[in-house]
Design a protein around this motif. Structure first.
Motif, PDB file in Angstrom:
ATOM      1  N   PRO A   1       0.829  -1.196   0.000  1.00 19.34           N
ATOM      2  CA  PRO A   1       0.000   0.000   0.000  1.00 19.34           C
ATOM      3  C   PRO A   1       0.866   1.251   0.000  1.00 19.34           C
ATOM      4  CG  PRO A   1       0.035  -1.008   2.178  1.00 19.34           C
ATOM      5  CD  PRO A   1       0.693  -1.969   1.234  1.00 19.34           C
ATOM      6  N   PRO A   2       0.434   2.279  -0.689  1.00 24.51           N
ATOM      7  CA  PRO A   2       1.234   3.509  -0.705  1.00 24.51           C
ATOM      8  C   PRO A   2       1.307   4.116   0.678  1.00 24.51           C
ATOM      9  CG  PRO A   2      -0.956   3.924  -1.603  1.00 24.51           C
ATOM     10  CD  PRO A   2      -0.840   2.437  -1.415  1.00 24.51           C
ATOM     11  N   VAL A   3       2.424   4.781   0.958  1.00 23.81           N
ATOM     12  CA  VAL A   3       2.574   5.397   2.262  1.00 23.81           C
ATOM     13  C   VAL A   3       1.594   6.556   2.395  1.00 23.81           C
ATOM     14  CG1 VAL A   3       4.412   6.955   1.481  1.00 23.81           C
ATOM     15  CG2 VAL A   3       4.206   6.397   3.898  1.00 23.81           C
ATOM     16  N   ALA A   4       0.943   6.636   3.536  1.00 27.54           N
ATOM     17  CA  ALA A   4       0.012   7.740   3.759  1.00 27.54           C
ATOM     18  C   ALA A   4       0.783   9.028   3.995  1.00 27.54           C
ATOM     19  CB  ALA A   4      -0.866   7.426   4.971  1.00 27.54           C
TER      20      ALA A   4
ATOM     21  N   LEU B   1       9.523   3.354   6.806  1.00 29.63           N
ATOM     22  CA  LEU B   1       8.999   3.047   8.139  1.00 29.63           C
ATOM     23  C   LEU B   1       7.524   3.409   8.239  1.00 29.63           C
ATOM     24  CD1 LEU B   1      11.961   4.197  10.426  1.00 29.63           C
ATOM     25  CD2 LEU B   1      11.284   1.855   9.893  1.00 29.63           C
ATOM     26  N   TYR B   2       7.150   4.565   7.694  1.00 25.11           N
ATOM     27  CA  TYR B   2       5.723   4.931   7.661  1.00 25.11           C
ATOM     28  C   TYR B   2       4.907   3.843   6.960  1.00 25.11           C
ATOM     29  CZ  TYR B   2       6.347   9.849   9.136  1.00 25.11           C
ATOM     30  OH  TYR B   2       6.607  11.009   9.833  1.00 25.11           O
TER      31      TYR B   2
ATOM     32  N   ILE C   1       4.473   0.775   9.106  1.00 22.29           N
ATOM     33  CA  ILE C   1       3.511   1.014  10.184  1.00 22.29           C
ATOM     34  C   ILE C   1       2.093   1.035   9.621  1.00 22.29           C
ATOM     35  CG2 ILE C   1       2.760   2.651  11.957  1.00 22.29           C
ATOM     36  CD1 ILE C   1       5.707   3.556  12.166  1.00 22.29           C
ATOM     37  N   ASP C   2       1.921   1.698   8.468  1.00 18.63           N
ATOM     38  CA  ASP C   2       0.593   1.768   7.858  1.00 18.63           C
ATOM     39  C   ASP C   2       0.087   0.393   7.446  1.00 18.63           C
ATOM     40  OD1 ASP C   2       0.644   4.477   8.222  1.00 18.63           O
ATOM     41  OD2 ASP C   2       1.170   4.973   6.148  1.00 18.63           O
ATOM     42  N   THR C   3       0.989  -0.499   7.037  1.00 19.07           N
ATOM     43  CA  THR C   3       0.589  -1.865   6.696  1.00 19.07           C
ATOM     44  C   THR C   3       0.014  -2.568   7.918  1.00 19.07           C
ATOM     45  OG1 THR C   3       2.238  -2.031   4.930  1.00 19.07           O
ATOM     46  CG2 THR C   3       1.412  -4.101   5.847  1.00 19.07           C
ATOM     47  N   GLU C   4       0.655  -2.356   9.092  1.00 19.17           N
ATOM     48  CA  GLU C   4       0.136  -2.967  10.322  1.00 19.17           C
ATOM     49  C   GLU C   4      -1.230  -2.375  10.688  1.00 19.17           C
ATOM     50  OE1 GLU C   4       1.661  -5.652  11.727  1.00 19.17           O
ATOM     51  OE2 GLU C   4       2.924  -5.395   9.945  1.00 19.17           O
TER      52      GLU C   4
ATOM     53  N   ILE D   1       7.191   9.932  13.645  1.00 19.58           N
ATOM     54  CA  ILE D   1       7.174   8.509  13.978  1.00 19.58           C
ATOM     55  C   ILE D   1       6.279   8.257  15.185  1.00 19.58           C
ATOM     56  CG2 ILE D   1       8.574   6.606  14.873  1.00 19.58           C
ATOM     57  CD1 ILE D   1       9.062   6.974  11.942  1.00 19.58           C
ATOM     58  N   ILE D   2       6.381   9.110  16.202  1.00 18.20           N
ATOM     59  CA  ILE D   2       5.568   8.925  17.409  1.00 18.20           C
ATOM     60  C   ILE D   2       4.086   9.006  17.072  1.00 18.20           C
ATOM     61  CG2 ILE D   2       4.966   9.937  19.651  1.00 18.20           C
ATOM     62  CD1 ILE D   2       7.909  10.781  19.915  1.00 18.20           C
ATOM     63  N   ASP D   3       3.707  10.006  16.272  1.00 21.36           N
ATOM     64  CA  ASP D   3       2.301  10.135  15.896  1.00 21.36           C
ATOM     65  C   ASP D   3       1.833   8.919  15.107  1.00 21.36           C
ATOM     66  OD1 ASP D   3       2.186  12.543  17.179  1.00 21.36           O
ATOM     67  OD2 ASP D   3       2.183  13.778  15.369  1.00 21.36           O
ATOM     68  N   ARG D   4       2.720   8.370  14.271  1.00 22.83           N
ATOM     69  CA  ARG D   4       2.364   7.174  13.504  1.00 22.83           C
ATOM     70  C   ARG D   4       2.119   5.993  14.440  1.00 22.83           C
ATOM     71  NH1 ARG D   4       2.060   9.344   8.640  1.00 22.83           N
ATOM     72  NH2 ARG D   4       1.707   7.869   6.960  1.00 22.83           N
ATOM     73  N   LEU D   5       2.973   5.863  15.452  1.00 23.67           N
ATOM     74  CA  LEU D   5       2.798   4.773  16.416  1.00 23.67           C
ATOM     75  C   LEU D   5       1.542   4.980  17.261  1.00 23.67           C
ATOM     76  CD1 LEU D   5       6.520   4.244  17.473  1.00 23.67           C
ATOM     77  CD2 LEU D   5       5.153   2.792  15.966  1.00 23.67           C
TER      78      LEU D   5
END
Length: 730
Positions: A13-16, A533-534, A537-540, A564-568
């Motif tokens: 999937p494309p990175v958001a 990395l984004y 994370i988005d895949t998960e 990164i923190i906001d993504r987590l």
């Protein structure tokens, strides 16, 4: 080569875009500087750990002192500079530089008091073990003659008293400099003067009294400062000493480089000189410092923005490292000798043959750093090797790797070394290495002006029967023989053609600014590592939405990057289980309802310093699983690593190596209870508690060889499997 792809890189999937992640609410982040001080609290707590031998506890105390010194010279100095220039840019938690400085100084006062309390306790405990530090009462009469002789022959010739008066301006005290002030009265006319003696950095901090001058089996250490005070009357004949005091200065040590600098080498040589003369950030004083001398010192040294710390303990705790070297194995951890990988031995020491057959990963310090040195040495000596390219961030003062590169160049091979001049506190050493490498014929590149080259890569191009083949080493740590003995890091060796091509493009990016158009496997900061990395994370997050297993495991040294923190946080909100092992700074606030309730953070502090960076994603299957996406990296999750440094993110594709990194190294860190600390939502840390037998990941690695390094030895003796469910070796 034996690699079997286990990560599907197609149709991802494309990175958001970052805007797709809702910003976290106010109060969602911890302050970076206060989080770092919390890390140093955990280091200091190890100095009080009753399970550790005494000299190891002293080592932790010394490390805490060294850590705080660097923190003052870099982080606090930067905040002071911002405050002085009126820069009010808030930190990630919203505090201004002035607010951060106030909070830091409150915390520093507490830490300083705690350090001295620990020191007094350890000093008494060491005395019970016949190691006496700064205890002149233990010196036998015969030893006084030896000490006086030592003072006259070894100290007196290198120290210079200087009067402080209009004819003798106040001398400059360099960074980390220590000095003594004496208040004197001239016997002839009763005139008072103040004299300063700067203690040369070349002198040791302590002198060990020879064994035959103490009691049987005793070790007695006397500080150089106290020796000068003891024999000061020899320096000042005709004067009465009314009082004295020891002080130490820390200065702003950060180096700022203009982006348009034309000659990096010249600029850095000048900047290193300026660093020695930076603004005073901290002044340490003895509690009983002579009042008249103290008034002169405070006036002359320039302490307007500096922290002034008065102590009745020891000044310069980092100097206690000299005592740690005392030959008392009974007061240290049991000696440990790292293993040399059996895989390499099975190929008669031929690293290329072993790597060509199958990828291999080395886990330092449990497996010897010598295998990395031998890889470069073999490349230098092998007549079929035509080129070597390597990045050098830190290499130490005695570097076999540097010598091997010099040897390779002198043998006529094409050798390129990317020497990073901006490696903090190693700038001077790196300039020395660069000069020696250039003289030997190595093509030395200094990389980018405004980005540090932090990636750890070595490439060896070898002529073989079927054409040229590239062998690569990717590391999470530096090419440094000393830190490799105490830092836990990973060294990945491969002959995968795709990784070889990517490594070549990455080196061309650093040496020639040729931005790679396409890469097969490696992600590079600041180009696309953050986005990769984004995307993971988005895949998960997407898998959690589909009801699939969704888990993220990350091990790194620091997490400070807001993106990164906001993504987590978004992953936690979507139901992804996030497990983080973060040794040092963590600005992420875990376990907060409706923000991070699915995130746990712990820190491991123990015999070895956790340094490797590993990022793993479940990829739609239970964790830890054979199809998880696993990466090793040179990058921490910090803005500087992701946006202002050249870093690498390497996928682990080989099945055995994948299992070792995920189900041995990373899982053992997740399971550790013996030396781990939980981070709580209020910013406090507490030791992990367990009802059963504590599991110590360092001990596990010391007693259980790695998977990929064992080769045929696995057939005769396996490696105990770790169980996530049981939380121990199964």
């Amino acid at each position: 080569m034996g690699s079997t792809p286990i990560i599907d890189t197609a149709n991802q999937p494309p990175v958001a875009s970052p805007s797709a992640v809702n910003p976290a609410p106010e109060g969602a982040y911890f302050n970076r500087e206060l989080s770092w001080l919390s890390f140093n609290e955990r280091v200091l707590a190890e100095a009080s750990n009753e399970r550790y031998p005494l000299l190891e506890r002293l080592r932790f105390l010394s490390i805490s002192g060294s850590n705080l010194d660097e923190f003052m010279m870099i982080r606090v100095a930067g905040l002071v500079g911002q405050a002085q220039r009126g820069i009010g840019k808030p930190a990630i938690d919203g505090r201004s530089p002035t607010q951060q400085l106030a909070a830091i100084r409150d915390k520093l006062a507490m830490l300083s008091t705690w350090q001295q309390d620990i020191w007094r306790n350890l000093r008494d405990r060491l005395a019970d073990a016949d190691i006496h530090v700064a205890d002149e009462h233990r010196v036998q009469p015969a030893a006084h003659e030896w000490l006086e002789s030592f003072f006259l022959e070894e100290i007196l010739p290198v120290i210079t008293p200087q009067a402080l008066d209009p004819a003798h301006p106040f001398p400059f005290v360099q960074n980390e400099g220590m000095g003594l002030l004496f208040t004197l009265t001239r016997d002839a006319d009763q005139e008072q003067i103040i004299e300063m003696i700067l203690i040369p950095g070349a002198l040791p901090r302590f002198v060990r009294v020879p064994g035959d001058h103490g009691g049987p089996g005793e070790a007695i250490y006397i500080s150089i400062a106290s020796l000068i005070q003891r024999y000061a009357h020899m320096l000042f004949p005709g004067f009465t000493i009314e009082g004295d005091g020891l002080f130490r200065v820390l200065r702003d040590s950060d180096i700022e480089i203009e982006e348009e600098a034309e000659d990096l080498v010249r600029i850095f040589r000048s900047a290193i000189q300026r660093r020695r003369r930076g603004q005073v950030i901290q002044l340490e004083l003895e509690d009983d410092f002579d009042p008249k001398a103290e008034a002169v010192l405070l006036e002359q040294i320039g302490v307007h923005e500096a922290a002034v710390i008065k102590t009745d303990g020891i000044i310069g705790l980092d100097g206690l490292a000299e005592i740690v070297n005392e030959d008392r194995p009974d007061l240290k951890f049991d000696a440990y000798s790292p293993r040399y990988p059996e895989r390499i031995r099975e190929h008669d020491g031929d690293a290329f043959s072993a790597i060509r057959k199958k990828d291999i990963i080395i886990h330092h310090p449990y497996e010897s750093f010598e295998v990395v040195v031998d890889f470069i040495k073999q490349a230098a000596e092998d007549p079929d090797v035509v080129a070597i390219k390597q990045t050098l961030y830190r290499a130490g003062s005695q570097s076999a790797v540097i010598n091997a590169l010099i040897d390779a160049a002198e043998r006529g091979k094409s050798v390129t070394a990317v020497v990073e001049l901006k490696a903090r506190f190693d700038e001077e050493q790196n300039l020395t290495w660069a000069t020696k490498l250039e003289r030997a014929g190595v093509q030395v590149i200094y990389g980018f002006t405004d980005w540090k080259t932090h990636a750890k890569i070595a490439m060896v191009v070898r002529r073989e029967d079927d054409g040229f083949r590239t062998y690569c080493h990717f590391g999470t740590g530096n090419y440094h023989p000393v830190t490799a003995k105490v830092y836990t890091d990973l060294s990945f060796f491969t002959a995968d053609p795709k990784l070889g091509r990517d490594a070549a493009k990455m080196m061309n990016f650093v040496t020639g600014y040729v931005e790679p158009r396409s890469l097969d496997l490696i992600s590079i900061a600041p180009l696309d590592l953050r986005e990769e990395l984004y995307r993971r994370i988005d895949t998960e997050i997407a898998n959690a939405g589909k009801g699939k297993p969704a888990v993220i495991w990350m091990k790194c040294n620091q997490i400070t990057d807001q993106g990164i923190i906001d993504r987590l946080y978004a992953a936690s909100d979507a139901g992804v289980r996030v497990e983080l092992v973060v040794r040092g700074i963590c600005c992420l606030r875990p376990g907060v309802p409706e923000l991070s309730e699915n995130i746990r953070v712990k820190s491991i502090i123990g015999r070895f310093l956790e340094h490797s960076r590993i990022y793993a994603f479940a990829n739609g299957e239970p964790m830890p699983g054979p199809n998880a996406a696993v990466f090793i990296s040179s990058a921490d999750l910090m803005g500087r690593n992701l946006d202002r440094r050249v870093e690498s993110l390497i996928p682990i594709l080989n099945r055995t190596v994948h299992d070792q990194v995920l189900q041995q190294v990373l899982l053992a860190n997740m399971l550790d209870t013996d030396q781990s600390w939980w981070l709580h939502g209020d910013g406090s840390y507490s030791r992990v508690e367990t009802d059963g037998t504590p599991f110590n990941c360092h001990r596990y690695f010391m007693t259980n060889p790695s998977l990929s390094g064992r080769g045929g030895a696995l057939e005769t003796g396996g490696v105990p499997k770790l169980s996530l469910r049981k939380g121990r070796a199964g």
